[in-house]
Design an enzyme around this catalytic site. Structure first.
Site, PDB file in Angstrom:
ATOM      1  CG  ASP A 140      -2.107   0.899   1.081  1.00  0.00           C
ATOM      2  OD1 ASP A 140      -2.303   1.453  -0.015  1.00  0.00           O
ATOM      3  OD2 ASP A 140      -2.855   1.071   2.065  1.00  0.00           O
ATOM      4  CG  ASN A 172      -7.245  -2.501  -6.445  1.00  0.00           C
ATOM      5  OD1 ASN A 172      -6.334  -3.283  -6.184  1.00  0.00           O
ATOM      6  ND2 ASN A 172      -7.566  -1.509  -5.611  1.00  0.00           N
TER       7      ASN A 172
HETATM    8  C1  FPP Z   1      -1.773   0.034  -3.511  1.00  0.00           C
HETATM    9  O1  FPP Z   1      -1.358   1.379  -3.458  1.00  0.00           O
HETATM   10  C2  FPP Z   1      -1.183  -0.642  -4.659  1.00  0.00           C
HETATM   11  C3  FPP Z   1      -1.890  -1.208  -5.682  1.00  0.00           C
HETATM   12  C4  FPP Z   1      -3.362  -1.204  -5.728  1.00  0.00           C
HETATM   13  C5  FPP Z   1      -1.229  -1.841  -6.853  1.00  0.00           C
HETATM   14  C6  FPP Z   1       0.055  -2.540  -6.551  1.00  0.00           C
HETATM   15  C7  FPP Z   1       0.586  -3.154  -7.771  1.00  0.00           C
HETATM   16  C8  FPP Z   1       1.881  -3.189  -8.112  1.00  0.00           C
HETATM   17  C9  FPP Z   1       2.967  -2.615  -7.289  1.00  0.00           C
HETATM   18  C10 FPP Z   1       2.258  -3.893  -9.364  1.00  0.00           C
HETATM   19  C11 FPP Z   1       2.499  -5.338  -9.002  1.00  0.00           C
HETATM   20  C12 FPP Z   1       3.363  -5.981  -9.971  1.00  0.00           C
HETATM   21  C13 FPP Z   1       3.612  -7.320  -9.971  1.00  0.00           C
HETATM   22  C14 FPP Z   1       4.607  -7.826 -10.901  1.00  0.00           C
HETATM   23  C15 FPP Z   1       2.939  -8.280  -9.095  1.00  0.00           C
HETATM   24  P1  FPP Z   1      -2.449   2.524  -3.639  1.00  0.00           P
HETATM   25  O2  FPP Z   1      -2.534   2.872  -5.087  1.00  0.00           O
HETATM   26  O3  FPP Z   1      -3.738   2.102  -3.024  1.00  0.00           O
HETATM   27  O4  FPP Z   1      -1.787   3.682  -2.825  1.00  0.00           O
HETATM   28  P2  FPP Z   1      -2.531   4.873  -2.068  1.00  0.00           P
HETATM   29  O5  FPP Z   1      -3.353   4.238  -0.988  1.00  0.00           O
HETATM   30  O6  FPP Z   1      -1.399   5.682  -1.524  1.00  0.00           O
HETATM   31  O7  FPP Z   1      -3.345   5.598  -3.089  1.00  0.00           O
END
Ligand code: FPP
Length: 239
Positions: free
Chosen positions: A19, A67
């Protein structure tokens, strides 16, 4: 003096809710996808570090059933990042004895990503040194509903915990010993709810793109300081 890792008590399975990518990007006035891109770099660092430290399984929550509500640009951007990471590392997963598995309904992902995921799972299925489990279109409640429907279809009666466990995406994996969620949020958000019944939970404040080997070691040292009793009482040795 900083505490050292006890090499004889390394968690076998660490599951991570990555996160804070969006906040990491916002703080730098960058688009959200720049945060996810940096998140992939963190994922690479942390899997390498986990393997070096003797962890056997690492699960990552890459895309949840919730998501899909995000802008299509962000959703497709995340899928492209997963594709890029997998295609760039396909050969090394195969040759370095790394098994890739997924949890979630991957059939709903873009066809090319779906095919790539099937292919990589097939090509690495006999690898056994280290397992990377990727949650994609994953939600724990949907996983449980699917498991119960599978059991109903088999006309299963007197369902046991073992029966249920065998219908989860994670049926071949040990339960996570340690669940980490970065960026300070202290909840599981529909992640491995059945599997994490006895997991230790760790919530560092750092955003995922900043997570590294040092942070992973800190998490493991914290895990090693916990007293895992699994519902039992604390017993003194030799009594
Ligand atoms: C949460 O941060 C993150 C995600 C929803 C996506 C995570 C995905 C990756 C890092 C790519 C994964 C790649 C592989 C190869 C498995 P957020 O966007 O919710 O952050 P925020 O809460 O600060 O907005």
């Amino acid at each position: 003096m900083a505490k050292q890792i006890d090499v004889n008590n390394i968690p076998k399975h660490i599951a991570i809710i990555m996160d804070g990518n969006g906040r990491w990007a916002k703080r730098r006035m960058l688009p959200r996808l720049a945060g996810h891109k940096e998140g992939v770099e963190a994922l690479k660092r942390v899997t390498k570090a986990g393997r070096e430290l003797g962890v056997k399984v690492m699960s990552f929550f890459a895309f949840s059933t919730e998501n899909w509500k995000r802008d299509s640009e962000e959703v497709n951007g995340i899928f492209d990042l997963v594709k890029k990471h997998l295609s760039e590392n396909f050969d090394s997963f195969v040759n370095d004895n790394i098994k890739i598995v997924t949890m979630g309904d991957i059939s709903k992902l873009p066809q090319d990503l779906y095919q790539m995921l099937l292919d990589i799972q097939e090509k690495t299925k006999n690898n056994n040194d280290f397992i990377v489990n990727i949650g994609l279109n994953y939600g724990s409640r949907a996983e449980l509903v699917r498991a119960f429907n599978n059991l109903a279809e088999k006309n299963k009666k007197n369902i046991t915990e073992e029966d249920l466990k065998n219908e989860l995406y994670t049926c071949d994996l040990p339960d996570p010993d340690l669940v980490i969620r970065t960026s300070g949020e202290q909840r599981l958000s529909n992640f491995m709810l059945f599997q994490s019944a006895y997991s230790e939970l760790y919530f560092p404040k750092i955003h995922w793109p900043d997570f590294d080997k040092k942070q992973l070691k800190k998490a493991i040292i914290e895990y090693q300081s916990r007293d895992r009793r699994f519902g039992d009482i604390k017993r003194e040795k030799n009594k």
